[in-house]
Motif scaffolding. Structure first.
Motif, PDB file in Angstrom:
ATOM      1  N   LYS A  30       0.852  -1.181   0.000  1.00  0.00           N
ATOM      2  CA  LYS A  30       0.000   0.000   0.000  1.00  0.00           C
ATOM      3  C   LYS A  30       0.894   1.239   0.000  1.00  0.00           C
ATOM      4  N   LEU A  31       0.684   2.134  -0.951  1.00  0.00           N
ATOM      5  CA  LEU A  31       1.438   3.380  -1.039  1.00  0.00           C
ATOM      6  C   LEU A  31       0.479   4.552  -1.226  1.00  0.00           C
ATOM      7  N   ALA A  32      -0.591   4.561  -0.441  1.00  0.00           N
ATOM      8  CA  ALA A  32      -1.635   5.570  -0.585  1.00  0.00           C
ATOM      9  C   ALA A  32      -1.389   6.825   0.242  1.00  0.00           C
ATOM     10  N   SER A  33      -0.325   6.824   1.042  1.00  0.00           N
ATOM     11  CA  SER A  33      -0.062   7.990   1.889  1.00  0.00           C
ATOM     12  C   SER A  33       1.438   8.119   2.128  1.00  0.00           C
ATOM     13  N   VAL A  34       1.820   9.244   2.715  1.00  0.00           N
ATOM     14  CA  VAL A  34       3.223   9.461   3.071  1.00  0.00           C
ATOM     15  C   VAL A  34       3.660   8.410   4.087  1.00  0.00           C
ATOM     16  N   ALA A  35       2.786   8.076   5.019  1.00  0.00           N
ATOM     17  CA  ALA A  35       3.114   7.063   6.030  1.00  0.00           C
ATOM     18  C   ALA A  35       3.364   5.698   5.388  1.00  0.00           C
ATOM     19  N   ASP A  36       2.581   5.352   4.368  1.00  0.00           N
ATOM     20  CA  ASP A  36       2.785   4.079   3.666  1.00  0.00           C
ATOM     21  C   ASP A  36       4.141   4.068   2.958  1.00  0.00           C
ATOM     22  N   ALA A  37       4.468   5.163   2.278  1.00  0.00           N
ATOM     23  CA  ALA A  37       5.757   5.253   1.583  1.00  0.00           C
ATOM     24  C   ALA A  37       6.904   5.194   2.593  1.00  0.00           C
ATOM     25  N   ASN A  38       6.728   5.836   3.747  1.00  0.00           N
ATOM     26  CA  ASN A  38       7.737   5.814   4.803  1.00  0.00           C
ATOM     27  C   ASN A  38       7.946   4.395   5.325  1.00  0.00           C
ATOM     28  N   ARG A  39       6.874   3.676   5.536  1.00  0.00           N
ATOM     29  CA  ARG A  39       6.956   2.295   6.018  1.00  0.00           C
ATOM     30  C   ARG A  39       7.716   1.421   5.009  1.00  0.00           C
ATOM     31  N   GLU A  40       7.421   1.586   3.732  1.00  0.00           N
ATOM     32  CA  GLU A  40       8.088   0.802   2.701  1.00  0.00           C
ATOM     33  C   GLU A  40       9.561   1.196   2.580  1.00  0.00           C
ATOM     34  N   LEU A  41       9.857   2.479   2.741  1.00  0.00           N
ATOM     35  CA  LEU A  41      11.241   2.953   2.721  1.00  0.00           C
ATOM     36  C   LEU A  41      12.036   2.325   3.865  1.00  0.00           C
ATOM     37  N   GLN A  42      11.432   2.216   5.021  1.00  0.00           N
ATOM     38  CA  GLN A  42      12.080   1.569   6.158  1.00  0.00           C
ATOM     39  C   GLN A  42      12.335   0.086   5.887  1.00  0.00           C
ATOM     40  N   ARG A  43      11.387  -0.573   5.216  1.00  0.00           N
ATOM     41  CA  ARG A  43      11.569  -1.982   4.875  1.00  0.00           C
ATOM     42  C   ARG A  43      12.745  -2.157   3.920  1.00  0.00           C
ATOM     43  N   VAL A  44      12.838  -1.279   2.917  1.00  0.00           N
ATOM     44  CA  VAL A  44      13.949  -1.336   1.964  1.00  0.00           C
ATOM     45  C   VAL A  44      15.277  -1.135   2.688  1.00  0.00           C
ATOM     46  N   TYR A  45      15.315  -0.173   3.607  1.00  0.00           N
ATOM     47  CA  TYR A  45      16.532   0.080   4.382  1.00  0.00           C
ATOM     48  C   TYR A  45      16.954  -1.159   5.171  1.00  0.00           C
ATOM     49  N   ARG A  46      15.986  -1.767   5.870  1.00  0.00           N
ATOM     50  CA  ARG A  46      16.304  -2.957   6.673  1.00  0.00           C
ATOM     51  C   ARG A  46      16.801  -4.106   5.797  1.00  0.00           C
ATOM     52  N   GLU A  47      16.201  -4.275   4.617  1.00  0.00           N
ATOM     53  CA  GLU A  47      16.634  -5.351   3.731  1.00  0.00           C
ATOM     54  C   GLU A  47      18.037  -5.093   3.187  1.00  0.00           C
ATOM     55  N   CYS A  48      18.364  -3.842   2.908  1.00  0.00           N
ATOM     56  CA  CYS A  48      19.728  -3.510   2.465  1.00  0.00           C
ATOM     57  C   CYS A  48      20.728  -3.765   3.584  1.00  0.00           C
ATOM     58  N   ARG A  49      20.400  -3.330   4.792  1.00  0.00           N
ATOM     59  CA  ARG A  49      21.298  -3.537   5.938  1.00  0.00           C
ATOM     60  C   ARG A  49      21.498  -5.012   6.239  1.00  0.00           C
ATOM     61  N   SER A  50      20.483  -5.818   5.985  1.00  0.00           N
ATOM     62  CA  SER A  50      20.555  -7.256   6.258  1.00  0.00           C
ATOM     63  C   SER A  50      21.212  -8.041   5.124  1.00  0.00           C
ATOM     64  N   GLY A  51      21.470  -7.376   4.016  1.00  0.00           N
ATOM     65  CA  GLY A  51      22.070  -8.053   2.874  1.00  0.00           C
ATOM     66  C   GLY A  51      21.075  -8.810   2.018  1.00  0.00           C
ATOM     67  N   LEU A  52      19.785  -8.617   2.251  1.00  0.00           N
ATOM     68  CA  LEU A  52      18.756  -9.280   1.453  1.00  0.00           C
ATOM     69  C   LEU A  52      18.513  -8.577   0.130  1.00  0.00           C
ATOM     70  N   LEU A  53      18.887  -7.311   0.048  1.00  0.00           N
ATOM     71  CA  LEU A  53      18.669  -6.497  -1.134  1.00  0.00           C
ATOM     72  C   LEU A  53      19.956  -5.769  -1.461  1.00  0.00           C
ATOM     73  N   ASP A  54      20.335  -5.780  -2.728  1.00  0.00           N
ATOM     74  CA  ASP A  54      21.529  -5.065  -3.167  1.00  0.00           C
ATOM     75  C   ASP A  54      21.368  -3.571  -2.880  1.00  0.00           C
ATOM     76  N   VAL A  55      22.418  -2.942  -2.389  1.00  0.00           N
ATOM     77  CA  VAL A  55      22.350  -1.531  -2.006  1.00  0.00           C
ATOM     78  C   VAL A  55      22.014  -0.654  -3.207  1.00  0.00           C
ATOM     79  N   GLY A  56      22.531  -0.990  -4.377  1.00  0.00           N
ATOM     80  CA  GLY A  56      22.211  -0.212  -5.583  1.00  0.00           C
ATOM     81  C   GLY A  56      20.729  -0.281  -5.918  1.00  0.00           C
ATOM     82  N   ASP A  57      20.162  -1.476  -5.831  1.00  0.00           N
ATOM     83  CA  ASP A  57      18.730  -1.633  -6.077  1.00  0.00           C
ATOM     84  C   ASP A  57      17.916  -0.924  -5.000  1.00  0.00           C
TER      85      ASP A  57
END
Length: 87
Positions: A30-57
Motif C-alpha cells: 500500500k502506497l496511498a499515503s506518506v506514512a505508507d511510503a515511509n513504512r516501505e522505505l524503512q523496509r527497503v533500508y532494513r533489507e539492504c542492511r541485512s544483505g537481502l537487497l543489493d544496495v544499488g537496487d
C-alpha cells in the motif's frame, strides 16, 4: 516443446531455443499515503542492511519511494489550501 537444447548442440548455425519467460511474483504494498511510503522505505533500508537487497537496487527503490512521498505531500498541501480557501 522445450527440450534441453542438446538436439541442436553440434549442428553448425543452430542454437538452443529460448525458454519461455518465467512468471515472476508481483510485490504489492500500500502506497496511498506518506506514512505508507515511509513504512516501505524503512523496509527497503532494513533489507539492504541485512544483505537481502543489493544496495544499488535499494537506492533506486528509495528514490522512487521518496518521489511518491513528495507527490502525496503536494496533494495534501493542495487539499489544505482548498479547505482554507473555503472558510
Amino acid at each position: 516443446m522445450w527440450g534441453n537444447g542438446s538436439e541442436s548442440v553440434g549442428k553448425p548455425g543452430t542454437s538452443a531455443p529460448t525458454p519461455p519467460p518465467v512468471a515472476s511474483k508481483r510485490y504489492r504494498c500500500k502506497l496511498a499515503s506518506v506514512a505508507d511510503a515511509n513504512r516501505e522505505l524503512q523496509r527497503v533500508y532494513r533489507e539492504c542492511r541485512s544483505g537481502l537487497l543489493d544496495v544499488g537496487d535499494g537506492s533506486k527503490l528509495a528514490h522512487i519511494l521518496l518521489a511518491i512521498a513528495r507527490i502525496h505531500e503536494a496533494d495534501l498541501g493542495d487539499r489544505v489550501a482548498a479547505l482554507e480557501a473555503g472558510r
